[in-house]
Design an enzyme around this catalytic site. Structure first.
Site, PDB file in Angstrom:
ATOM      1  N   HIS A 141       9.210   6.858   7.763  1.00 36.62           N
ATOM      2  CA  HIS A 141       9.824   6.970   6.432  1.00 36.62           C
ATOM      3  C   HIS A 141      11.291   7.325   6.689  1.00 36.62           C
ATOM      4  O   HIS A 141      11.640   7.884   7.734  1.00 36.62           O
ATOM      5  CB  HIS A 141       9.082   8.012   5.598  1.00 36.62           C
ATOM      6  CG  HIS A 141       7.726   7.532   5.156  1.00 36.62           C
ATOM      7  ND1 HIS A 141       7.490   7.054   3.889  1.00 36.62           N
ATOM      8  CD2 HIS A 141       6.562   7.409   5.828  1.00 36.62           C
ATOM      9  CE1 HIS A 141       6.224   6.662   3.808  1.00 36.62           C
ATOM     10  NE2 HIS A 141       5.629   6.872   4.975  1.00 36.62           N
ATOM     11  N   CYS A 194       5.274   9.198  -0.159  1.00 36.88           N
ATOM     12  CA  CYS A 194       3.907   9.697   0.014  1.00 36.88           C
ATOM     13  C   CYS A 194       3.616  10.693  -1.102  1.00 36.88           C
ATOM     14  O   CYS A 194       4.348  11.655  -1.271  1.00 36.88           O
ATOM     15  CB  CYS A 194       3.718  10.360   1.373  1.00 36.88           C
ATOM     16  SG  CYS A 194       2.039  11.003   1.553  1.00 36.88           S
ATOM     17  N   ASN A 245       9.248   4.031   3.062  1.00 34.36           N
ATOM     18  CA  ASN A 245       9.281   3.573   4.458  1.00 34.36           C
ATOM     19  C   ASN A 245      10.626   2.924   4.733  1.00 34.36           C
ATOM     20  O   ASN A 245      11.297   2.471   3.823  1.00 34.36           O
ATOM     21  CB  ASN A 245       8.201   2.508   4.669  1.00 34.36           C
ATOM     22  CG  ASN A 245       6.812   3.031   4.414  1.00 34.36           C
ATOM     23  OD1 ASN A 245       6.324   2.998   3.297  1.00 34.36           O
ATOM     24  ND2 ASN A 245       6.175   3.533   5.449  1.00 34.36           N
ATOM     25  N   ARG A 253       0.841  -1.218   0.000  1.00 34.48           N
ATOM     26  CA  ARG A 253       0.000   0.000   0.000  1.00 34.48           C
ATOM     27  C   ARG A 253       0.871   1.261   0.000  1.00 34.48           C
ATOM     28  O   ARG A 253       0.946   1.983  -0.983  1.00 34.48           O
ATOM     29  CB  ARG A 253      -0.936  -0.023   1.216  1.00 34.48           C
ATOM     30  CG  ARG A 253      -2.058   1.006   1.169  1.00 34.48           C
ATOM     31  CD  ARG A 253      -1.648   2.393   1.581  1.00 34.48           C
ATOM     32  NE  ARG A 253      -1.091   2.470   2.943  1.00 34.48           N
ATOM     33  CZ  ARG A 253      -0.504   3.565   3.415  1.00 34.48           C
ATOM     34  NH1 ARG A 253      -0.386   4.654   2.673  1.00 34.48           N
ATOM     35  NH2 ARG A 253       0.008   3.579   4.639  1.00 34.48           N
ATOM     36  N   ASP A 254       1.571   1.520   1.086  1.00 32.59           N
ATOM     37  CA  ASP A 254       2.331   2.775   1.192  1.00 32.59           C
ATOM     38  C   ASP A 254       3.458   2.802   0.165  1.00 32.59           C
ATOM     39  O   ASP A 254       3.782   3.845  -0.397  1.00 32.59           O
ATOM     40  CB  ASP A 254       2.919   2.896   2.612  1.00 32.59           C
ATOM     41  CG  ASP A 254       3.181   4.339   3.012  1.00 32.59           C
ATOM     42  OD1 ASP A 254       3.064   5.227   2.153  1.00 32.59           O
ATOM     43  OD2 ASP A 254       3.512   4.573   4.192  1.00 32.59           O
ATOM     44  N   HIS A 292       5.664   4.333  12.522  1.00 36.59           N
ATOM     45  CA  HIS A 292       5.671   4.267  11.051  1.00 36.59           C
ATOM     46  C   HIS A 292       6.658   5.320  10.545  1.00 36.59           C
ATOM     47  O   HIS A 292       6.326   6.490  10.455  1.00 36.59           O
ATOM     48  CB  HIS A 292       4.228   4.557  10.593  1.00 36.59           C
ATOM     49  CG  HIS A 292       3.988   4.607   9.133  1.00 36.59           C
ATOM     50  ND1 HIS A 292       3.313   3.619   8.451  1.00 36.59           N
ATOM     51  CD2 HIS A 292       4.294   5.527   8.187  1.00 36.59           C
ATOM     52  CE1 HIS A 292       3.206   3.931   7.187  1.00 36.59           C
ATOM     53  NE2 HIS A 292       3.798   5.096   6.990  1.00 36.59           N
TER      54      HIS A 292
HETATM   55  P1  HMG Z   1     -12.639  14.619  -2.503  1.00 30.17           P
HETATM   56  O1  HMG Z   1     -12.383  14.919  -3.963  1.00 30.17           O
HETATM   57  O2  HMG Z   1     -12.723  15.773  -1.541  1.00 30.17           O
HETATM   58  O3  HMG Z   1     -13.895  13.651  -2.332  1.00 30.17           O
HETATM   59  O4  HMG Z   1     -11.520  13.627  -2.015  1.00 30.17           O
HETATM   60  P2  HMG Z   1     -15.419  13.791  -2.518  1.00 30.17           P
HETATM   61  O5  HMG Z   1     -16.059  13.097  -1.373  1.00 30.17           O
HETATM   62  O6  HMG Z   1     -15.814  15.215  -2.831  1.00 30.17           O
HETATM   63  O7  HMG Z   1     -15.678  12.920  -3.840  1.00 30.17           O
HETATM   64  C1  HMG Z   1     -15.180  13.317  -5.121  1.00 30.17           C
HETATM   65  C2  HMG Z   1     -15.278  12.122  -6.070  1.00 30.17           C
HETATM   66  O8  HMG Z   1     -14.461  11.046  -5.620  1.00 30.17           O
HETATM   67  C3  HMG Z   1     -16.662  11.539  -6.192  1.00 30.17           C
HETATM   68  O9  HMG Z   1     -16.772  10.998  -7.514  1.00 30.17           O
HETATM   69  C4  HMG Z   1     -16.655  10.406  -5.208  1.00 30.17           C
HETATM   70  O10 HMG Z   1     -17.572   9.375  -5.504  1.00 30.17           O
HETATM   71  C5  HMG Z   1     -15.244   9.880  -5.384  1.00 30.17           C
HETATM   72  P3  HMG Z   1     -17.363  11.846  -8.748  1.00 30.17           P
HETATM   73  O11 HMG Z   1     -18.760  12.221  -8.295  1.00 30.17           O
HETATM   74  O12 HMG Z   1     -16.498  13.050  -8.907  1.00 30.17           O
HETATM   75  O13 HMG Z   1     -17.297  10.899  -9.880  1.00 30.17           O
HETATM   76  N1  HMG Z   1     -14.746   9.205  -4.180  1.00 30.17           N
HETATM   77  C6  HMG Z   1     -14.248   7.958  -4.162  1.00 30.17           C
HETATM   78  N2  HMG Z   1     -14.081   7.045  -5.134  1.00 30.17           N
HETATM   79  C7  HMG Z   1     -13.566   5.863  -4.759  1.00 30.17           C
HETATM   80  N3  HMG Z   1     -13.206   5.559  -3.491  1.00 30.17           N
HETATM   81  C8  HMG Z   1     -13.365   6.461  -2.511  1.00 30.17           C
HETATM   82  C9  HMG Z   1     -13.902   7.707  -2.837  1.00 30.17           C
HETATM   83  N4  HMG Z   1     -14.177   8.798  -2.101  1.00 30.17           N
HETATM   84  C10 HMG Z   1     -14.694   9.703  -2.935  1.00 30.17           C
HETATM   85  N5  HMG Z   1     -13.020   6.146  -1.260  1.00 30.17           N
HETATM   86  C11 HMG Z   1     -10.748  11.848  -0.622  1.00 30.17           C
HETATM   87  C12 HMG Z   1     -11.495  13.161  -0.671  1.00 30.17           C
HETATM   88  C13 HMG Z   1     -10.485  11.541   0.838  1.00 30.17           C
HETATM   89  C14 HMG Z   1     -11.598  10.761  -1.238  1.00 30.17           C
HETATM   90  C15 HMG Z   1      -9.430  12.002  -1.420  1.00 30.17           C
HETATM   91  O14 HMG Z   1      -8.760  13.123  -0.934  1.00 30.17           O
HETATM   92  C16 HMG Z   1      -8.528  10.806  -1.302  1.00 30.17           C
HETATM   93  O15 HMG Z   1      -8.817   9.736  -1.807  1.00 30.17           O
HETATM   94  N6  HMG Z   1      -7.365  10.989  -0.620  1.00 30.17           N
HETATM   95  C17 HMG Z   1      -6.454   9.898  -0.366  1.00 30.17           C
HETATM   96  C18 HMG Z   1      -5.031  10.352  -0.553  1.00 30.17           C
HETATM   97  C19 HMG Z   1      -4.129   9.179  -0.237  1.00 30.17           C
HETATM   98  O16 HMG Z   1      -4.417   8.031  -0.501  1.00 30.17           O
HETATM   99  N7  HMG Z   1      -2.947   9.484   0.360  1.00 30.17           N
HETATM  100  C20 HMG Z   1      -1.994   8.486   0.718  1.00 30.17           C
HETATM  101  C21 HMG Z   1      -2.457   7.634   1.866  1.00 30.17           C
HETATM  102  S1  HMG Z   1      -2.132   8.357   3.449  1.00 30.17           S
HETATM  103  C22 HMG Z   1      -0.440   8.055   3.718  1.00 30.17           C
HETATM  104  O17 HMG Z   1       0.231   7.575   2.840  1.00 30.17           O
HETATM  105  C23 HMG Z   1       0.143   8.338   5.058  1.00 30.17           C
HETATM  106  C24 HMG Z   1       0.420   7.075   5.891  1.00 30.17           C
HETATM  107  O18 HMG Z   1       1.263   6.176   5.195  1.00 30.17           O
HETATM  108  C25 HMG Z   1       1.081   7.464   7.230  1.00 30.17           C
HETATM  109  C26 HMG Z   1       2.274   8.391   7.054  1.00 30.17           C
HETATM  110  O19 HMG Z   1       3.294   7.999   6.440  1.00 30.17           O
HETATM  111  O20 HMG Z   1       2.160   9.544   7.509  1.00 30.17           O
HETATM  112  C27 HMG Z   1      -0.890   6.341   6.199  1.00 30.17           C
HETATM  113 MG    MG Z   2       3.456   6.321   5.171  1.00 29.85          MG
END
Ligand code: HMG
Ligand code: MG
Length: 310
Positions: free
Chosen positions: A211, A242, A251, A17-18, A209
């Site tokens: 990086h 990220c 990571n 995933r990450d 966690h």
């Molecule tokens: P948004 O654009 O504000 O969402 O994104 P929305 O609710 O307004 O929806 C917009 C569109 O997206 C809609 O579709 C929804 O249906 C669709 P449209 O009407 O335009 O066709 N939608 C989705 N589709 C599929 N699956 C979903 C989903 N949600 C909405 N779940 C949102 C808000 C949170 C969805 C977006 O910002 C997002 O997906 N962000 C994720 C970013 C990400 O994955 N970042 C990396 C992971 S975190 C990380 O790596 C850190 C970690 O490792 C720890 C660390 O290292 O710190 C965990």
């Molecule tokens: Mg991470």
């Protein structure tokens, strides 16, 4: 081996995933499945298998449904998936996921860039998810990003992290993973942070966690082990980074973590030689260098030398 033992460290493999969410080369679902199955066969107890975030935001994870449904599950191995909101939760459950991880941040700017909402808004989104998860017996991990520094706001106060931990505990998270998203932390600060958040999260429910952007990850993990932490996230061959934190490297490599833990006399249940072969294999699939020092050493030298050391 029991994860209740204080000499057992649960390594949570986040590479599928990450790691893969930030690789330029997008692998086919079948290769992701093979990666996860190889990791399980190495003895890795928990493998974060993908994420159900918006495919527009992270196209690398768009095929997580196919990955989860394509997996041959190894009994005793756990396969959580990352979920940002109710849409993601519903997709995860439909695919058959039994555990989820939700995520927020200790920095407002990072929260906006990563999830398009403030910390408070993200907590209410997660509340909707955790309510459903708890009602259906789904285990929930809560991630907090930027716990030791933010690419947009710089230093993050431990009190801010502790306040977000308290919110996630209120939602009923079973575990909290402290994310040093951009790898700026150093050991004394990491140790102090664990002690600070221990006021609201029992240390048995904490994960770390790191990086490895500044090369401090192993030292930080050691400092957190000293504070009692027994769950450590890592990524085979140091995959990833990220997408919403420019310059963040992958990571800490799982091979490096496992080598250090075994050297400390701590058990993981993981076969390090097999893990290093998987790290080498996935690096070749991605046509990228292997970022694990231990992986490189084991793959370049006679493995019997390592057996002699272990
Ligand atoms: P948004 O654009 O504000 O969402 O994104 P929305 O609710 O307004 O929806 C917009 C569109 O997206 C809609 O579709 C929804 O249906 C669709 P449209 O009407 O335009 O066709 N939608 C989705 N589709 C599929 N699956 C979903 C989903 N949600 C909405 N779940 C949102 C808000 C949170 C969805 C977006 O910002 C997002 O997906 N962000 C994720 C970013 C990400 O994955 N970042 C990396 C992971 S975190 C990380 O790596 C850190 C970690 O490792 C720890 C660390 O290292 O710190 C965990
Ligand atoms: Mg991470």
């Amino acid at each position: 081996m029991s994860s209740e033992r204080s000499d057992f460290v649960t390594v949570v493999e986040v590479g599928p995933r990450d790691g893969l969410q930030n690789e330029t080369n997008i692998l086919p679902a079948s290769t992701k499945v093979e990666l996860i199955e190889q990791l399980a066969n190495c003895g890795v107890p928990v493998i974060e298998a993908g994420s159900f975030v918006s495919p527009k935001w992270v196209p690398q994870m768009a095929d997580t449904e196919s990955v989860i449904t394509g997996l041959t599950i190894l009994p005793g191995t756990r396969y959580p998936v990352l979920v940002p909101n109710l849409t993601g939760f519903e997709r995860a459950i439909k695919a058959g996921a039994k555990e989820i991880a939700v995520f927020t941040a200790a920095s407002e700017s990072f929260s906006e860039r990563n999830t398009n909402c403030s910390i408070t808004e993200s907590i209410s989104r997660l509340e909707a998810v955790t309510e459903q998860a708890k009602a259906t017996g789904i285990r929930v991990r809560g991630y907090i990003s930027c716990v030791l520094g933010c690419p947009y706001e710089g230093v993050i106060d431990a009190n801010a992290v502790t306040a977000v931990c308290a919110q996630l505990m209120r939602l009923g998270c079973d575990e909290i993973s402290l994310g040093d998203t951009i790898g700026v932390g150093t050991p004394a600060l990491a140790n102090a942070l664990v002690k600070s958040v221990s006021s609201v999260v029992p240390v048995t429910q904490l994960a770390v966690h790191f990086h490895d952007t500044y090369g401090q990850a192993l030292a930080n993990i050691l400092a957190c082990l000293d504070a009692g932490v027994r769950t450590v996230d890592s990524s085979v061959s140091g995959l990833g980074g990220c997408p919403y934190a420019n310059g963040a490297s992958g990571n800490v490599a799982s091979e490096d973590v496992v080598y250090m833990l075994h050297g400390l006399g701590l058990a993981t249940g993981i076969d390090l030689n097999s893990l290093s072969i998987t790290g080498d294999w996935i690096s070749k699939q991605l046509q990228r260098p292997n970022n694990s020092k231990v992986g490189l050493a084991l793959n370049q030298t006679n493995r019997s030398i390592h057996h002699a050391i272990e």
